[in-house]
Design a protein around this motif. Structure first.
Motif, mmCIF file in Angstrom:
data_model
loop_
_atom_site.group_PDB
_atom_site.id
_atom_site.type_symbol
_atom_site.label_atom_id
_atom_site.label_comp_id
_atom_site.label_asym_id
_atom_site.label_seq_id
_atom_site.Cartn_x
_atom_site.Cartn_y
_atom_site.Cartn_z
ATOM 1 N N UNK A 78 35.723 28.700 29.083
ATOM 2 C CA UNK A 78 36.259 29.285 30.308
ATOM 3 C C UNK A 78 36.426 30.794 30.157
ATOM 4 N N UNK A 79 36.265 31.482 31.264
ATOM 5 C CA UNK A 79 36.554 32.905 31.327
ATOM 6 C C UNK A 79 37.147 33.204 32.690
ATOM 7 N N UNK A 80 37.797 34.342 32.795
ATOM 8 C CA UNK A 80 38.367 34.749 34.074
ATOM 9 C C UNK A 80 38.129 36.233 34.263
ATOM 10 N N UNK A 81 38.008 36.624 35.510
ATOM 11 C CA UNK A 81 37.793 38.032 35.819
ATOM 12 C C UNK A 81 38.896 38.551 36.710
ATOM 13 N N UNK A 82 39.484 39.641 36.254
ATOM 14 C CA UNK A 82 40.564 40.295 36.990
ATOM 15 C C UNK A 82 39.964 41.344 37.910
ATOM 16 N N UNK A 83 40.461 41.381 39.137
ATOM 17 C CA UNK A 83 40.073 42.419 40.072
ATOM 18 C C UNK A 83 41.328 43.005 40.701
ATOM 19 N N UNK A 84 41.612 44.258 40.362
ATOM 20 C CA UNK A 84 42.805 44.894 40.917
ATOM 21 C C UNK A 84 42.634 45.146 42.406
ATOM 22 N N UNK A 85 41.440 45.529 42.812
ATOM 23 C CA UNK A 85 41.219 45.851 44.221
ATOM 24 C C UNK A 85 41.369 44.620 45.114
ATOM 25 N N UNK A 86 41.016 43.463 44.559
ATOM 26 C CA UNK A 86 41.115 42.227 45.335
ATOM 27 C C UNK A 86 42.356 41.409 45.011
ATOM 28 N N UNK A 87 43.157 41.899 44.072
ATOM 29 C CA UNK A 87 44.349 41.144 43.625
ATOM 30 C C UNK A 87 43.960 39.712 43.285
ATOM 31 N N UNK A 88 42.911 39.596 42.494
ATOM 32 C CA UNK A 88 42.414 38.254 42.176
ATOM 33 C C UNK A 88 42.235 38.075 40.690
ATOM 34 N N UNK A 89 42.194 36.833 40.289
ATOM 35 C CA UNK A 89 42.001 36.469 38.877
ATOM 36 C C UNK A 89 41.310 35.107 38.895
#
Lengths: 112, 114
Positions: free
Chosen positions: A63-74
């Motif tokens: 598993x991996x996850x991607x953080x996006x500050x602009x989208x407030x997503x993980x």
């Protein structure tokens, strides 16, 4: 107040297919972010966590996850799922006060 | 490896009954937590503690008391149980070594209030 939204209550994928489980958080600062997995009749186990650095973080079992500050997503991803990945997945945040906020969870079903 | 145990694993009581859920961790962790898990809500924090004798209020504390008697033991008390407290309860512990600490969860207690 901080919150975590997992928009998909249930996801079904075929074995060997790729997977993305979505998580969006609401908080003014960058929180500490986690993904946990809950297998049937068990407590939660940590898959991965993130606070800073490379926005793509690797976890256990591919598993991996991607953080996006602009989208407030993980968002959580896996390139090829196995039937044993069937479980409930929770996104969680903490903002440094030792209180954790969990999303409602996404139930993943992997079919043959 | 971290170990968090809970007892009982299943409990049935009647409305107005008195229930105590127990949690023990053998990790020497400072922080312990009680959550309830309900469909559509995920885990919601009831109470937490950062050491023996300490108690912090969580997000859904109404109807619940808690007590941390030792570093290892954390109890959740329902003094007048109601059907709305029917749920799956999890205890967790974490180290105080930074805000980034992983939480270790017990196996859960399923409580039914009739």
């Amino acid at each position: 107040a901080q919150s975590v939204t997992q928009p998909d209550a249930r996801v079904t994928v075929s074995e060997g297919a790729s997977l993305q489980l979505r998580c969006k958080y609401s908080y003014s600062a960058t929180p500490y972010l986690f993904w946990y997995v809950q297998y049937p009749r068990q407590g939660l186990q940590l898959l991965l966590k993130y606070y800073s650095g490379d926005p793509v973080v690797q976890g256990v079992n591919g598993f991996e996850a991607e953080f996006s500050k602009s989208n407030s997503s993980f968002h959580l991803r896996k390139a090829s799922v196995h039937w044993s990945d069937s479980a409930v997945y929770f996104c969680a945040v903490t903002t440094g006060n030792y209180k954790y906020v969990f999303g409602a969870g996404t139930r993943l079903k992997v079919i043959a | 490896e971290a170990a968090v145990t809970q007892s009982p694993r299943n409990k049935v009581t009647v409305t107005g009954g008195n229930v105590t859920l127990s949690c023990r961790q053998t990790n020497s962790h400072n922080y312990m937590y009680w959550y309830r898990q309900d469909t559509g809500h995920g885990l919601r924090l009831i109470h937490y503690s950062y050491g023996a004798g300490n108690l912090q209020i969580g997000d859904v504390p109404d109807g619940y008391k808690a007590t941390r008697t030792t570093q290892e033991d954390f109890f959740l008390l329902l003094e007048l149980a109601s059907p709305s407290q029917t749920s799956l309860y999890f205890c967790a512990s974490s180290d105080a070594g930074g805000y980034y600490a992983e939480q270790f969860f017990g196996p859960g207690t399923r409580l039914t209030v009739l």
